[in-house]
Design an enzyme around this catalytic site. Sequence first.
Site, PDB file in Angstrom:
ATOM      1  N   LYS A 120      92.287 -25.216  17.211  1.00 47.54           N
ATOM      2  CA  LYS A 120      92.325 -25.952  18.167  1.00 47.54           C
ATOM      3  C   LYS A 120      93.904 -26.332  18.695  1.00 47.54           C
ATOM      4  CE  LYS A 120      89.121 -29.501  16.036  1.00 47.54           C
ATOM      5  NZ  LYS A 120      88.121 -30.142  14.804  1.00 47.54           N
ATOM      6  N   GLN A 130      90.398 -34.813  10.872  1.00 41.83           N
ATOM      7  CA  GLN A 130      89.772 -33.575  10.943  1.00 41.83           C
ATOM      8  C   GLN A 130      88.800 -33.934   9.178  1.00 41.83           C
ATOM      9  OE1 GLN A 130      89.558 -30.526  12.372  1.00 41.83           O
ATOM     10  NE2 GLN A 130      87.467 -30.045  11.060  1.00 41.83           N
ATOM     11  N   ASP A 134      86.879 -37.326  19.610  1.00 44.99           N
ATOM     12  CA  ASP A 134      85.841 -37.132  19.144  1.00 44.99           C
ATOM     13  C   ASP A 134      84.840 -37.651  18.595  1.00 44.99           C
ATOM     14  OD1 ASP A 134      85.883 -35.024  17.153  1.00 44.99           O
ATOM     15  OD2 ASP A 134      86.837 -36.377  15.290  1.00 44.99           O
TER      16      ASP A 134
HETATM   17  N1  GUN Z   1      84.759 -31.091  11.348  1.00 44.55           N
HETATM   18  C1  GUN Z   1      83.096 -30.299  11.143  1.00 44.55           C
HETATM   19  N2  GUN Z   1      83.171 -30.773  12.730  1.00 44.55           N
HETATM   20  C2  GUN Z   1      84.500 -31.481  13.171  1.00 44.55           C
HETATM   21  C3  GUN Z   1      84.274 -32.422  14.429  1.00 44.55           C
HETATM   22  O1  GUN Z   1      83.685 -32.510  15.213  1.00 44.55           O
HETATM   23  N3  GUN Z   1      85.243 -33.738  14.534  1.00 44.55           N
HETATM   24  C4  GUN Z   1      86.440 -33.297  13.056  1.00 44.55           C
HETATM   25  N4  GUN Z   1      87.157 -34.179  12.976  1.00 44.55           N
HETATM   26  N5  GUN Z   1      85.830 -32.874  12.068  1.00 44.55           N
HETATM   27  C5  GUN Z   1      84.339 -31.675  11.723  1.00 44.55           C
END
Ligand code: GUN
Length: 281
Positions: free
Chosen positions: A53, A97, A120
Amino acid sequence: MSARIIDGKATAEKVNAMSAARAARLKTKGIEPHLAVILVGENPASQTYVRSKERACEGAGIRSTVVRLPETCTQAELEQQIDVLNADPGVHGILVQLPLPAHLSSDQVIERIDPAKDVDGFHPVNMGKLAIGMPELVPCTPLGITVLLEEYGIELPGKHVVIVGRSRIVGRPMALLMVNAHATVTVCNTRTPNLSTITRQADILIVATGHRNTITPEMVSAGTVVIDVGINRFEGKLCGDVDSEVMNVASAMTPVPGGVGPMTVAMLLSNTLSVAERNAR
Ligand code: GUN
């Protein structure tokens, strides 16, 4: 005949090029789009995802900040950090996350994030808006899948979309997006009897269970479009939730890696820019 490959990497590159242009336009107005990511603990997969990211943000000209908290941090400490980011007008997107260490409540953490910065799209306010057909910030993986389907000219009105999996991150919001797009939607889960009877009726089959070989070739009718959301590691290699032999039955299919995965990160950047653009207006 082998399925047409739905190339998520190439499509994500297109979306990211548009994101770079959007970021540049914001900068001419004196706004630097900014994503803040909170990473708790040392989960190796989470560290990899957060790094990708960061790299994607850098590529598009979006500022990213990673707040690292120790595995032992308390719920209150984590929520206090979210409050700081909520209150900072220079931060447009906030992402915590997942998964979090077991002693922390992800539900409470998600609800603590300002819904206007919830890139998200997991906050109940954003899920609710999606559910009533007035989406604002939409979860990145399902949003990326709708962009892929559009890019490949796969139309949704009147189609039977079968989704296997009902998670908050993928299955549920995916179902809502497909309903909003005028598809006929069936959502299956681990207790669905005779799963293959249903999967064989799909025009579009979306699989997000987190288990490899959830779908095998005999569970798919010829000509189905198959979207594989899984990322599993087996014998040192990445594989999806769909047996790769399904490629010989489907009309089009996403590969793993290089399918849905790159789209998730691309939509995260796009959501962050949407917040910054809204603030600019
Ligand atoms: N862990 C796995 N996929 C995601 C996601 O799309 N967002 C977040 N915050 N954590 C994740």
